[in-house]
Design a protein around this motif. Structure first.
Motif, PDB file in Angstrom:
ATOM      1  N   SER A  54       0.790  -1.105   0.336  1.00 50.04           N
ATOM      2  CA  SER A  54       0.316   0.185  -0.090  1.00 50.04           C
ATOM      3  C   SER A  54       1.060   1.473  -0.413  1.00 50.04           C
ATOM      4  CB  SER A  54      -0.823  -0.059   1.322  1.00 50.04           C
ATOM      5  OG  SER A  54      -0.080   0.436   2.577  1.00 50.04           O
ATOM      6  N   GLU A  55       0.297   2.006  -0.853  1.00 51.76           N
ATOM      7  CA  GLU A  55       0.924   3.544  -0.147  1.00 51.76           C
ATOM      8  C   GLU A  55       1.304   3.740   1.029  1.00 51.76           C
ATOM      9  OE1 GLU A  55       0.578   8.048  -2.484  1.00 51.76           O
ATOM     10  OE2 GLU A  55      -1.724   6.547  -2.563  1.00 51.76           O
ATOM     11  N   ARG A  56       0.553   4.225   2.016  1.00 49.28           N
ATOM     12  CA  ARG A  56       0.204   4.108   3.544  1.00 49.28           C
ATOM     13  C   ARG A  56       1.941   3.450   3.938  1.00 49.28           C
ATOM     14  NH1 ARG A  56      -4.694   4.049   6.934  1.00 49.28           N
ATOM     15  NH2 ARG A  56      -5.638   4.943   5.750  1.00 49.28           N
ATOM     16  N   ILE A  57       2.093   2.934   3.122  1.00 47.27           N
ATOM     17  CA  ILE A  57       3.121   2.105   3.863  1.00 47.27           C
ATOM     18  C   ILE A  57       4.639   2.370   3.423  1.00 47.27           C
ATOM     19  CG2 ILE A  57       4.577  -0.372   4.607  1.00 47.27           C
ATOM     20  CD1 ILE A  57       2.266   0.124   6.256  1.00 47.27           C
ATOM     21  N   ALA A  58       4.673   2.627   1.704  1.00 50.04           N
ATOM     22  CA  ALA A  58       5.330   3.297   0.688  1.00 50.04           C
ATOM     23  C   ALA A  58       5.820   3.834   1.489  1.00 50.04           C
ATOM     24  CB  ALA A  58       4.913   2.808  -0.303  1.00 50.04           C
ATOM     25  N   SER A  59       5.400   5.230   1.885  1.00 53.20           N
ATOM     26  CA  SER A  59       5.532   6.303   2.265  1.00 53.20           C
ATOM     27  C   SER A  59       5.845   7.061   3.262  1.00 53.20           C
ATOM     28  CB  SER A  59       4.101   7.349   2.382  1.00 53.20           C
ATOM     29  OG  SER A  59       3.359   6.993   4.200  1.00 53.20           O
ATOM     30  N   GLN A  60       6.541   5.802   3.945  1.00 51.97           N
ATOM     31  CA  GLN A  60       7.056   5.289   5.144  1.00 51.97           C
ATOM     32  C   GLN A  60       8.903   5.081   5.012  1.00 51.97           C
ATOM     33  OE1 GLN A  60       5.745   3.056   8.056  1.00 51.97           O
ATOM     34  NE2 GLN A  60       3.576   3.796   6.993  1.00 51.97           N
ATOM     35  N   SER A  61       8.282   4.285   3.242  1.00 56.58           N
ATOM     36  CA  SER A  61      10.365   3.543   2.715  1.00 56.58           C
ATOM     37  C   SER A  61      10.976   4.919   2.417  1.00 56.58           C
ATOM     38  CB  SER A  61       9.618   2.240   1.989  1.00 56.58           C
ATOM     39  OG  SER A  61      10.374   1.950   1.653  1.00 56.58           O
ATOM     40  N   THR A  62       9.999   5.483   1.462  1.00 58.99           N
ATOM     41  CA  THR A  62      11.091   6.549   1.007  1.00 58.99           C
ATOM     42  C   THR A  62      11.316   5.983  -0.748  1.00 58.99           C
ATOM     43  OG1 THR A  62      13.309   6.866   2.073  1.00 58.99           O
ATOM     44  CG2 THR A  62      10.921   7.972   2.648  1.00 58.99           C
TER      45      THR A  62
ATOM     46  N   ASN B 275       8.657   3.723  -4.378  1.00 56.47           N
ATOM     47  CA  ASN B 275       7.656   4.272  -3.755  1.00 56.47           C
ATOM     48  C   ASN B 275       6.773   4.780  -5.054  1.00 56.47           C
ATOM     49  OD1 ASN B 275       8.872   6.145  -3.650  1.00 56.47           O
ATOM     50  ND2 ASN B 275       8.083   6.982  -1.721  1.00 56.47           N
ATOM     51  N   LYS B 276       7.258   4.435  -6.525  1.00 55.60           N
ATOM     52  CA  LYS B 276       6.139   4.879  -7.354  1.00 55.60           C
ATOM     53  C   LYS B 276       5.330   3.919  -7.765  1.00 55.60           C
ATOM     54  CE  LYS B 276      10.329   7.331  -9.422  1.00 55.60           C
ATOM     55  NZ  LYS B 276      10.996   7.133 -11.325  1.00 55.60           N
ATOM     56  N   GLU B 277       4.298   4.938  -8.980  1.00 53.90           N
ATOM     57  CA  GLU B 277       2.542   4.374  -8.542  1.00 53.90           C
ATOM     58  C   GLU B 277       3.262   2.217  -9.469  1.00 53.90           C
ATOM     59  OE1 GLU B 277      -0.898   4.269 -11.532  1.00 53.90           O
ATOM     60  OE2 GLU B 277       0.644   6.190 -11.590  1.00 53.90           O
ATOM     61  N   ASP B 278       4.783   2.582  -9.834  1.00 54.14           N
ATOM     62  CA  ASP B 278       4.151   1.074 -10.655  1.00 54.14           C
ATOM     63  C   ASP B 278       4.757  -0.124  -9.057  1.00 54.14           C
ATOM     64  OD1 ASP B 278       6.468   1.515 -10.603  1.00 54.14           O
ATOM     65  OD2 ASP B 278       7.464   1.125 -11.929  1.00 54.14           O
ATOM     66  N   ASN B 279       4.981  -0.279  -8.607  1.00 46.65           N
ATOM     67  CA  ASN B 279       5.414  -0.086  -7.074  1.00 46.65           C
ATOM     68  C   ASN B 279       5.024  -0.458  -5.336  1.00 46.65           C
ATOM     69  OD1 ASN B 279       8.124  -2.682  -7.692  1.00 46.65           O
ATOM     70  ND2 ASN B 279       8.819  -0.319  -8.143  1.00 46.65           N
ATOM     71  N   ILE B 280       3.197   0.205  -6.434  1.00 47.28           N
ATOM     72  CA  ILE B 280       2.589   0.439  -4.702  1.00 47.28           C
ATOM     73  C   ILE B 280       1.597  -0.087  -5.858  1.00 47.28           C
ATOM     74  CG2 ILE B 280       0.599   2.079  -3.860  1.00 47.28           C
ATOM     75  CD1 ILE B 280       3.529   4.179  -4.049  1.00 47.28           C
ATOM     76  N   LYS B 281      -0.014  -0.421  -4.670  1.00 49.37           N
ATOM     77  CA  LYS B 281      -0.750  -1.261  -5.044  1.00 49.37           C
ATOM     78  C   LYS B 281      -1.714  -1.246  -3.843  1.00 49.37           C
ATOM     79  CE  LYS B 281      -3.481  -5.082  -7.191  1.00 49.37           C
ATOM     80  NZ  LYS B 281      -3.643  -3.997  -8.079  1.00 49.37           N
ATOM     81  N   ASN B 282      -2.671  -0.153  -3.896  1.00 46.18           N
ATOM     82  CA  ASN B 282      -3.659   0.177  -2.190  1.00 46.18           C
ATOM     83  C   ASN B 282      -4.010  -1.574  -2.458  1.00 46.18           C
ATOM     84  OD1 ASN B 282      -2.560   2.710  -1.409  1.00 46.18           O
ATOM     85  ND2 ASN B 282      -3.068   2.950  -3.011  1.00 46.18           N
ATOM     86  N   PRO B 283      -4.993  -1.617  -0.724  1.00 46.89           N
ATOM     87  CA  PRO B 283      -6.356  -2.395  -1.015  1.00 46.89           C
ATOM     88  C   PRO B 283      -7.717  -2.253  -1.272  1.00 46.89           C
ATOM     89  CG  PRO B 283      -4.985  -1.871   1.374  1.00 46.89           C
ATOM     90  CD  PRO B 283      -4.301  -0.489   0.332  1.00 46.89           C
ATOM     91  N   GLY B 284      -7.954  -2.770  -1.921  1.00 48.18           N
ATOM     92  CA  GLY B 284      -9.041  -2.950  -2.524  1.00 48.18           C
ATOM     93  C   GLY B 284      -9.746  -4.617  -2.330  1.00 48.18           C
ATOM     94  N   LEU B 285     -11.074  -4.087  -1.748  1.00 53.58           N
ATOM     95  CA  LEU B 285     -12.107  -5.484  -1.093  1.00 53.58           C
ATOM     96  C   LEU B 285     -12.171  -6.428  -2.557  1.00 53.58           C
ATOM     97  CD1 LEU B 285     -13.024  -6.737   1.339  1.00 53.58           C
ATOM     98  CD2 LEU B 285     -15.737  -5.722   0.283  1.00 53.58           C
ATOM     99  N   GLY B 286     -11.595  -5.649  -3.416  1.00 52.01           N
ATOM    100  CA  GLY B 286     -11.956  -7.214  -4.518  1.00 52.01           C
ATOM    101  C   GLY B 286     -11.324  -7.891  -4.766  1.00 52.01           C
ATOM    102  N   TRP B 287      -9.715  -7.322  -5.472  1.00 55.76           N
ATOM    103  CA  TRP B 287      -8.752  -7.882  -5.683  1.00 55.76           C
ATOM    104  C   TRP B 287      -8.305  -9.012  -4.761  1.00 55.76           C
ATOM    105  CZ3 TRP B 287      -4.434  -7.724  -3.516  1.00 55.76           C
ATOM    106  CH2 TRP B 287      -3.476  -6.467  -2.569  1.00 55.76           C
TER     107      TRP B 287
END
Length: 720
Positions: free
Chosen positions: A162-170, A173-185
């Motif tokens: 998720s973006e929330r955890i990626a923001s702590q790593s710096t 953390n670009k778009e291709d290395n982020i996938k935010n939680p989604g109930l369906g997937w």
């Protein structure tokens, strides 16, 4: 149910029945046996007859497999699955320490269904008798569902995307290395990977349960307790245990409600009470009045509690203050505390060094034990004989050099009667693998199809090693296989999307290996309670399906309802998610992103973990009881010691209880601990729902130092 840890039994008493014994009967020794030895054998046979569990149930009708799968069992399983999934989810998102909760579903299942049958009979209706087989089905279904809350990665690899955890790593953390939680997937992902584990070891179930006679201590203890529940004496004790569990459940639940009223803001409420002083509070040393972790401390061995506290003292008491003095030399002054290029980088990396050192040591230790045990088993059968895999093969207990107890004969007969054909299991694994490969490449475009096929080719091998080792030691290292997948697939994928690919590959391996080990352990429980393997498998399938729906939904409520999920320093900080994220970054980018001397210190702690394990194995059990476990030490490195203090208080309560009244403590401590964990754990779900409807606590109770209090008073006075 265990970053899957060593499975911790809910009882310190290791029970043994005839089914766990084999008696050597060598022909040459028989020819020279003395009369006194023959008399001793006769006495042993009479003693075994008296100890027989199955003869106690000989007068009861054994229900066919379809009668063991009842609607009432699955309705109750659904209710208990939600409850235990909430508990596991909360533990996932707080400290990541999850004790074994296998006994509680069996106990609660017995209480509710036994009570249901009595009520229906008193109303004058006919009711199918409640059997230990049905009890086993409930326990299996609930554990399978709640297990998804752990292996689903909601506090580790899945949330790490998720973006929330990626923001702590710096890093990366670009778009291709982020996938935010989604109930369906998330639901789709779990359905595609979780069921593969159920089929991966099905052809080997007879080898592991009957031929190799693996212990599976947690499964064996659960079976003993379920068997005992259905005796008159066991039913009375179970009723008292459930009453105790219920009492502490409500106490813990309402304590959670009471605390909520005073938590309207950051660092508010009893969880921010500086019981050991303001200075200690700033170093994460304080008692936060958590009933959950007091209960966890009562379930965990004293060594686990001590190890966690020791790790907190070493890190927050010694290491971090020393490293903070190097600010400006080892890392920049102006970095945010959560940046991995600053102090957080040391916290995460040193913890990872301990985890990997401990995990890899135990992995190779279990792998070595597995290989040696397999070779010994094969040699004992002779090189010309083949290992029986098919259910149609003659049972291995018909050997002339073994004396088989009545219990073992009876259990083996039932175990071989029903089951999924091996060819069907292999075919289904192949078909689901192909479907899953196509689906996962759409859910995670960064994860190429050939990486997925490689994962599914290796998974059965890993699953066998883990299940065999778990049968020998009760230690599951599924998370270690997942971490290996992070580094392998991440390094192959490269910078563009490699983080997501590594974490997704970790999830696939983690789920398959963990689920495969769990189902074989449940087969052991079913074997000892005469539950049909077919009924066990179907209940595992239904439980897994429940978990794939329940766990993502509960996580979604937490994620949307509690805004501090994944936020550093918060109650629901999900510490393992950041650790997994940084592992994936290291696997893709290497060690160049770490601050100065961080790699050197990480390697030192990696070696330290291995040395500690070697020493523990060499000094013997009595001395090893006082040597900390590196995996447990690593947890507070980036989280703090507040929950360790709670756990140590729970362990101290249990220790004193055992000193004052050991029989009473052994009978009821698990019920008390489960009640404490379940009550406050369940409150987390209404708490998340209240946040979703924007209903906030009305009061903020805050604790200030004397100087800060004077400044606040002066400021308030100036306003007036």
């Amino acid at each position: 149910m265990s970053n899957r840890k060593k499975k911790i039994s809910d009882t310190d008493i290791e029970l043994e029945t005839d089914s766990d014994k084999t008696v050597s009967n060598n022909d040459e020794e028989d020819d020279h046996k003395s009369e006194s030895e023959e008399d001793d054998d006769g006495e042993e046979e009479e003693e075994e007859e008296e100890m027989s569990v199955e003869k106690m149930f000989a007068g009861e009708r054994l229900p066919p497999w379809h009668e063991q799968l009842t609607l009432r069992a699955f309705v109750l399983s659904l209710f208990l699955s939600v409850m235990f999934s909430v508990i596991v989810m909360k533990l996932n998102l707080t400290s990541g320490i999850i004790p074994s909760l296998n006994i509680s579903p069996g106990l609660l299942g017995f209480f509710f269904l036994k009570g249901w049958t009595k009520i229906v009979e008193k109303l004058g209706f006919s009711c199918r008798p409640f059997t230990r087989q049905e009890n086993t089905v409930v326990q299996t279904c609930v554990v399978a569902a709640a297990g998804i809350a752990f292996s689903g990665g909601f506090g580790s690899y899945l949330f790490a995307m998720s973006e929330r955890i990626a923001s702590q790593s710096t890093e990366l953390n670009k778009e291709d290395n982020i996938k935010n939680p989604g109930l369906g997937w998330m639901i789709a992902f779990l359905f595609y990977v979780s069921f593969l584990g159920l089929f991966s070891l099905m052809p080997l179930r007879k080898i592991m349960i009957i031929d190799y006679k693996l212990k599976y201590p947690s499964g064996t203890i659960t079976a003993h307790l379920i068997n005992s529940f259905h005796t008159p004496q066991g039913a009375v004790l179970a009723k008292k245990q459930v009453a105790t569990l219920g009492k502490f459940f409500f106490m813990s639940f309402f304590w959670g409600v009471f605390q909520w009223f005073y938590s309207a803001g950051d660092d508010c409420g009893f969880k921010a009470f500086p019981a050991l002083g303001i200075a200690a509070y700033k170093r994460k040393f304080y008692f936060d009045f958590s009933a959950t972790y007091i209960g966890v401390g009562m379930i965990c061995p004293h060594l686990i509690n001590f190890s966690v506290l020791f790790g907190g003292i070493i890190s927050w008491g010694i290491l971090w203050p020393l490293i903070e003095k190097k600010k400006g030399y080892w890392f920049a002054y102006d970095l945010h505390e959560s940046s991995v290029k600053g102090i957080q980088g040391y916290r995460i990396s040193l913890a990872i060094g301990l985890m990997l050192g401990d995990g890899l040591y135990n992995f190779f230790k279990v792998l070595y034990s597995t290989i040696v045990a397999i070779i010994t088993q094969i040699q004992s059968k002779g090189f010309n004989s083949r290992l029986p895999i098919s259910d149609d093969d003659a049972p291995s207990f018909n050997c002339t050099n073994q004396k088989i107890s009545y219990d073992e004969q009876r259990r083996t007969e039932v175990f071989l009667r029903d089951g999924l054909p091996n060819m069907t299991a292999v075919t289904l694994y192949f078909i689901i693998s192909l479907i899953s490969t196509t689906a996962l490449s759409h859910i995670f475009p960064q994860l190429k199809w050939y990486y997925i096929l490689l994962t599914y080719a290796l998974a059965p091998i890993f699953a066998f090693c883990n299940a065999y080792g778990c049968g020998l030691t009760d230690w599951s290292v599924a998370s270690t296989y997942g971490k290996l997948a992070i580094f392998i697939i991440g390094s192959l994928s490269g910078l563009n999307g490699g983080v997501i690919a590594g974490l997704a590959g970790c999830g696939a391996i983690f789920n398959i290996v963990s689920t495969a080990s769990d189902i074989i352990q449940d087969f052991k429980t079913g074997y000892m309670t005469l539950a049909s393997p077919r009924a066990m498998f179907i209940s595992q399938v239904i439980g897994t399906a429940m978990g794939c729906l329940i766990s993502p939904t509960i996580f979604w409520l937490f994620y949307k309802g509690l805004k501090d999920v994944g936020v550093p320093g918060s109650e629901f900080s999900a510490p393992y998610a950041l650790a997994y994220r940084n592992m994936a970054v290291l696997g893709v980018e290497g060690f160049s992103s770490l601050p100065k001397h961080c790699l050197t210190l990480s390697c030192a702690f990696f070696i330290f973990a291995i040395l500690i394990n070697i020493i523990r194995d060499q000094v013997g059990v009595k001395i090893a009881m006082f040597i900390p476990i590196p995996m447990a030490m690593a947890i507070p490195f980036y989280l703090g010691s507040y929950f360790a203090i709670d756990m140590c208080i729970g362990g101290l309560v249990l220790f004193m209880w055992q000193k004052l009244n050991k029989p009473n403590a052994n009978m009821f401590s698990s019920a008390v601990a489960s009640g404490l964990v379940c009550g406050e754990g369940i409150w987390a779900l209404p708490q998340a729902i209240l946040s979703l409807v924007n209903l906030k606590p009305p009061i903020c109770m805050k604790f200030l130092s004397r100087d800060m209090n004077e400044k606040v008073d002066e400021y308030i006075h100036s306003l007036s």
